[in-house]
Design a protein around this motif. Structure first.
Motif, PDB file in Angstrom:
ATOM      1  N   ILE A 114       0.709  -1.353  -0.022  1.00 10.85           N
ATOM      2  CA  ILE A 114      -0.226  -0.056   0.082  1.00 10.85           C
ATOM      3  C   ILE A 114       0.889   1.248  -0.113  1.00 10.85           C
ATOM      4  O   ILE A 114       2.095   1.204   0.656  1.00 10.85           O
ATOM      5  CB  ILE A 114      -0.852  -0.005   1.146  1.00 10.85           C
ATOM      6  CG1 ILE A 114      -0.139  -0.155   2.486  1.00 10.85           C
ATOM      7  CG2 ILE A 114      -1.998  -1.215   1.311  1.00 10.85           C
ATOM      8  CD1 ILE A 114      -1.070   0.157   3.971  1.00 10.85           C
ATOM      9  N   ASN A 115       0.485   2.308  -0.395  1.00 12.77           N
ATOM     10  CA  ASN A 115       1.084   3.810  -0.379  1.00 12.77           C
ATOM     11  C   ASN A 115       0.631   4.485   0.778  1.00 12.77           C
ATOM     12  O   ASN A 115      -0.549   5.097   1.037  1.00 12.77           O
ATOM     13  CB  ASN A 115       0.699   4.514  -1.581  1.00 12.77           C
ATOM     14  CG  ASN A 115       1.109   3.959  -3.040  1.00 12.77           C
ATOM     15  OD1 ASN A 115       0.018   3.297  -3.619  1.00 12.77           O
ATOM     16  ND2 ASN A 115       2.517   3.760  -3.129  1.00 12.77           N
ATOM     17  N   THR A 116       1.567   4.688   1.595  1.00 12.37           N
ATOM     18  CA  THR A 116       1.345   5.053   2.925  1.00 12.37           C
ATOM     19  C   THR A 116       1.816   6.804   2.803  1.00 12.37           C
ATOM     20  O   THR A 116       2.715   6.947   2.183  1.00 12.37           O
ATOM     21  CB  THR A 116       1.910   4.675   4.170  1.00 12.37           C
ATOM     22  OG1 THR A 116       3.234   4.248   3.851  1.00 12.37           O
ATOM     23  CG2 THR A 116       0.978   3.334   4.594  1.00 12.37           C
ATOM     24  N   VAL A 118      -2.207   6.264   4.182  1.00 14.90           N
ATOM     25  CA  VAL A 118      -3.296   6.006   3.317  1.00 14.90           C
ATOM     26  C   VAL A 118      -4.667   5.750   4.262  1.00 14.90           C
ATOM     27  O   VAL A 118      -4.419   5.247   5.488  1.00 14.90           O
ATOM     28  CB  VAL A 118      -3.152   4.814   2.566  1.00 14.90           C
ATOM     29  CG1 VAL A 118      -2.885   3.203   3.205  1.00 14.90           C
ATOM     30  CG2 VAL A 118      -4.301   4.615   1.474  1.00 14.90           C
ATOM     31  N   TYR A 119      -5.885   5.687   3.962  1.00 13.81           N
ATOM     32  CA  TYR A 119      -6.985   5.111   4.554  1.00 13.81           C
ATOM     33  C   TYR A 119      -6.624   3.997   5.516  1.00 13.81           C
ATOM     34  O   TYR A 119      -6.163   2.870   5.146  1.00 13.81           O
ATOM     35  CB  TYR A 119      -7.880   4.932   3.580  1.00 13.81           C
ATOM     36  CG  TYR A 119      -9.399   4.502   3.944  1.00 13.81           C
ATOM     37  CD1 TYR A 119     -10.156   5.294   5.103  1.00 13.81           C
ATOM     38  CD2 TYR A 119     -10.047   3.184   3.665  1.00 13.81           C
ATOM     39  CE1 TYR A 119     -10.978   4.637   5.395  1.00 13.81           C
ATOM     40  CE2 TYR A 119     -11.159   3.021   4.186  1.00 13.81           C
ATOM     41  CZ  TYR A 119     -11.717   3.718   5.003  1.00 13.81           C
ATOM     42  OH  TYR A 119     -13.047   3.366   5.391  1.00 13.81           O
ATOM     43  N   PHE A 122      -6.896   0.038   5.031  1.00  9.48           N
ATOM     44  CA  PHE A 122      -5.971  -0.843   4.051  1.00  9.48           C
ATOM     45  C   PHE A 122      -4.955  -1.492   4.919  1.00  9.48           C
ATOM     46  O   PHE A 122      -4.805  -2.806   4.862  1.00  9.48           O
ATOM     47  CB  PHE A 122      -5.223   0.029   3.397  1.00  9.48           C
ATOM     48  CG  PHE A 122      -6.017   0.801   2.103  1.00  9.48           C
ATOM     49  CD1 PHE A 122      -7.214   0.810   2.099  1.00  9.48           C
ATOM     50  CD2 PHE A 122      -5.169   1.015   0.772  1.00  9.48           C
ATOM     51  CE1 PHE A 122      -8.102   1.290   1.120  1.00  9.48           C
ATOM     52  CE2 PHE A 122      -5.945   1.736  -0.101  1.00  9.48           C
ATOM     53  CZ  PHE A 122      -7.297   1.812  -0.182  1.00  9.48           C
ATOM     54  N   THR A 135       4.852  -1.418   2.870  1.00  5.75           N
ATOM     55  CA  THR A 135       4.342   0.231   2.768  1.00  5.75           C
ATOM     56  C   THR A 135       5.358   0.935   1.962  1.00  5.75           C
ATOM     57  O   THR A 135       6.725   0.977   2.294  1.00  5.75           O
ATOM     58  CB  THR A 135       4.366   0.752   4.377  1.00  5.75           C
ATOM     59  OG1 THR A 135       5.350   0.822   4.879  1.00  5.75           O
ATOM     60  CG2 THR A 135       3.289   0.142   5.214  1.00  5.75           C
ATOM     61  N   CYS A 167      -5.355   3.697  -3.973  1.00  2.00           N
ATOM     62  CA  CYS A 167      -6.205   4.507  -3.577  1.00  2.00           C
ATOM     63  C   CYS A 167      -6.270   5.504  -4.558  1.00  2.00           C
ATOM     64  O   CYS A 167      -5.417   6.273  -4.660  1.00  2.00           O
ATOM     65  CB  CYS A 167      -6.094   4.910  -1.904  1.00  2.00           C
ATOM     66  SG  CYS A 167      -7.281   5.728  -1.449  1.00  2.00           S
ATOM     67  N   ASN A 168      -7.203   5.717  -5.259  1.00  2.00           N
ATOM     68  CA  ASN A 168      -7.476   6.319  -6.482  1.00  2.00           C
ATOM     69  C   ASN A 168      -8.917   7.163  -6.809  1.00  2.00           C
ATOM     70  O   ASN A 168      -9.916   6.342  -7.008  1.00  2.00           O
ATOM     71  CB  ASN A 168      -7.060   5.861  -7.756  1.00  2.00           C
ATOM     72  CG  ASN A 168      -7.042   6.831  -8.968  1.00  2.00           C
ATOM     73  OD1 ASN A 168      -6.921   8.086  -8.792  1.00  2.00           O
ATOM     74  ND2 ASN A 168      -7.284   6.460 -10.094  1.00  2.00           N
ATOM     75  N   HIS A 170      -6.605   9.578  -3.961  1.00  3.01           N
ATOM     76  CA  HIS A 170      -6.051   9.010  -2.568  1.00  3.01           C
ATOM     77  C   HIS A 170      -6.687   9.806  -1.445  1.00  3.01           C
ATOM     78  O   HIS A 170      -6.825  10.685  -1.355  1.00  3.01           O
ATOM     79  CB  HIS A 170      -4.554   9.382  -2.808  1.00  3.01           C
ATOM     80  CG  HIS A 170      -3.725   8.737  -1.941  1.00  3.01           C
ATOM     81  ND1 HIS A 170      -3.523   7.133  -1.867  1.00  3.01           N
ATOM     82  CD2 HIS A 170      -3.268   9.094  -0.449  1.00  3.01           C
ATOM     83  CE1 HIS A 170      -2.731   7.123  -0.691  1.00  3.01           C
ATOM     84  NE2 HIS A 170      -2.606   7.968   0.218  1.00  3.01           N
ATOM     85  N   ASN A 171      -6.721   8.917  -0.386  1.00  2.00           N
ATOM     86  CA  ASN A 171      -7.341   9.458   0.743  1.00  2.00           C
ATOM     87  C   ASN A 171      -6.230   8.952   2.010  1.00  2.00           C
ATOM     88  O   ASN A 171      -6.020   7.890   2.055  1.00  2.00           O
ATOM     89  CB  ASN A 171      -8.816   8.689   1.318  1.00  2.00           C
ATOM     90  CG  ASN A 171      -8.821   8.943   2.710  1.00  2.00           C
ATOM     91  OD1 ASN A 171      -8.311   9.695   3.436  1.00  2.00           O
ATOM     92  ND2 ASN A 171      -9.819   8.192   3.181  1.00  2.00           N
ATOM     93  N   PHE A 356      -2.971   6.882   9.763  1.00  2.00           N
ATOM     94  CA  PHE A 356      -2.629   6.462   8.213  1.00  2.00           C
ATOM     95  C   PHE A 356      -1.213   6.007   7.876  1.00  2.00           C
ATOM     96  O   PHE A 356      -0.912   5.862   6.823  1.00  2.00           O
ATOM     97  CB  PHE A 356      -3.049   7.866   7.536  1.00  2.00           C
ATOM     98  CG  PHE A 356      -4.583   8.455   7.614  1.00  2.00           C
ATOM     99  CD1 PHE A 356      -5.368   8.362   6.734  1.00  2.00           C
ATOM    100  CD2 PHE A 356      -4.849   8.925   8.625  1.00  2.00           C
ATOM    101  CE1 PHE A 356      -6.637   9.027   6.758  1.00  2.00           C
ATOM    102  CE2 PHE A 356      -6.103   9.274   8.813  1.00  2.00           C
ATOM    103  CZ  PHE A 356      -7.168   9.318   7.823  1.00  2.00           C
TER     104      PHE A 356
END
Ligand SMILES: Cc1ncc(COP(=O)(O)O)c(C=O)c1O
Length: 388
Positions: A114-116, A118-119, A122, A135, A167-168, A170-171, A356
């Motif tokens: 995941i890209n941190t 992030v929500y 995830f 991460t 997440c796109n 992104h949140n 997050f």
């Protein structure tokens, strides 16, 4: 004044909502955290709820042809995305769908990236399913989150990543990923045999002329290894009615996802959610256009206000969503001190940035989906308690 009421917040105290729970204990508190909106829903959605109530029996329901057509039409008209109706799989929520995908397409111990920041669900979904969490930190450039592609490739290759949950938009941070970014992500996934789960729940909430690009519209071959997750619930403030959908164009992936869904007994969806989604997509376009104007105004207000009244606070202006990533690190407060100040002195509730990911230390997420006057009051309370 527009056709719909975005000026007055409905009173939600006593409705047992997470967002207003603190305010139920202390009426001075103003919440600006969890991602739902303090606006009345579209009247046709309210009517759909009345119609449902009038059925008098609330039994098991299936997705109607009308609903399926409403989703297909919305995706085609709003996002230029067309797909076969068979590819559409309804599920209660996007978050449950993420867990189902993790279970269906990886084994315990496998790496999921995941890209941190992030929500938070995830990371939670990866960890609670006993997968290895990888991460990849987003980097901030010119006030926007960017992906460090060299690091991303190393993270994928070195850890033999099986699934990438993107997440796109992104949140938090409201980054609307461009076609070129998605193209690079897709090519890396192809190169390393990674399955891409694209959470596009914020797809309709793009602001200031930014346009959402669904992962599957970037290149036809991306459909072989992707799941798109979306719903009307964030856009139209109907998250409590529980309805979302996955678009899985690859039949073999779809089969595995549905099998896992069945194993988890997740295939029954509340009938109320079907009806609210259909009403939202059929009748909600003008409401959404008005909402976006209100959100843009609120975002601009926050950016300008803090630049003037609390210049040490850095505001990431979102390209989409109604969530603003605030960087308080210049104040050199611990997170406990910061959130004590916000909660006890300012009496506002924001999301803790550290939830997050570790990059979120010293940050908070602010929700501006509320009438202008409420957003103004929240900002003024924050600015007042911050050290000068
Ligand atoms: C990125 C993202 N995904 C999923 C969700 C929630 O999805 P659902 O309520 O459909 O489980 C949210 C809610 O804020 C979100 O921001």
């Amino acid at each position: 004044m527009g056709r719909y009421n975005f000026e007055k917040a409905p009173c939600r105290v006593g409705h047992h909502t997470y967002k207003w729970k603190e305010a139920e204990k202390d009426r001075e508190v103003l919440p600006a955290w969890i991602a739902d909106m303090d606006f009345e829903v579209l009247p046709e959605i309210q009517q759909a709820v009345h119609d449902y109530a009038n059925q008098l029996v609330y039994g098991y329901t299936y997705a109607s042809e009308e609903l399926i057509n409403a989703v297909l039409d919305w995706e085609r008209d709003e996002h230029d995305y067309t797909f076969e109706r068979e590819a559409l799989v309804f599920i209660e929520g996007v978050v449950p769908a993420i867990s189902t995908a993790i279970q269906a397409f990886s084994e315990e111990g496998d790496a999921v990236l995941i890209n941190t920041p992030v929500y938070p669900p995830f990371a939670r979904s990866v960890k609670l399913n006993n997968r290895q969490l990888i991460t990849n930190s987003l980097i901030e450039q010119d006030g926007l989150f960017q992906i460090d592609f060299e690091q991303l490739e190393r993270d994928i290759a070195n850890n033999e990543v099986k699934i990438y949950v993107l997440c796109n938009p992104h949140n938090p941070g409201g980054r609307v990923w461009e076609r070129e970014v998605l193209e690079k992500i897709g090519r890396l996934c192809q190169k390393y045999g990674v399955l891409l789960v694209s959470d596009e729940i914020h797809q309709d909430l793009t602001l200031f002329g930014h346009e959402h690009q669904s992962f599957n519209t970037v290149s036809p071959d991306f459909k072989d290894f992707s799941l798109i997750l979306a719903s009307a619930t964030k856009t139209f403030n109907i998250a409590g009615t529980k309805n979302s959908y996955a678009v899985i164009e690859n039949p073999s992936l779809r089969y595995q996802f549905k099998k896992r869904q069945l194993a988890n007994n997740q295939h029954e969806i509340p009938g109320l959610g079907f009806l609210t989604t259909e009403a939202a997509y059929r009748y909600g376009w003008s409401w959404l256009m008005e909402l976006k104007k209100v959100l843009e105004k609120n975002v601009n207000f926050v950016v300008d206000y803090f630049a003037k009244e609390a210049p040490r606070l850095r505001v990431m202006k979102p390209q989409g969503t109604y969530l603003i990533w605030l960087d308080f690190s210049d104040y050199s407060l611990t997170d406990d001190q910061l959130f004590q100040l916000l909660r006890e002195e300012a009496k506002v509730v924001l999301n803790r940035g550290s939830d997050f990911g570790q990059e979120g230390k010293g940050h908070a997420r602010l929700n501006v989906a509320a009438p202008e006057t409420m957003v103004e009051e929240i900002c003024s309370r924050i600015a007042e308690v911050l050290p000068k």
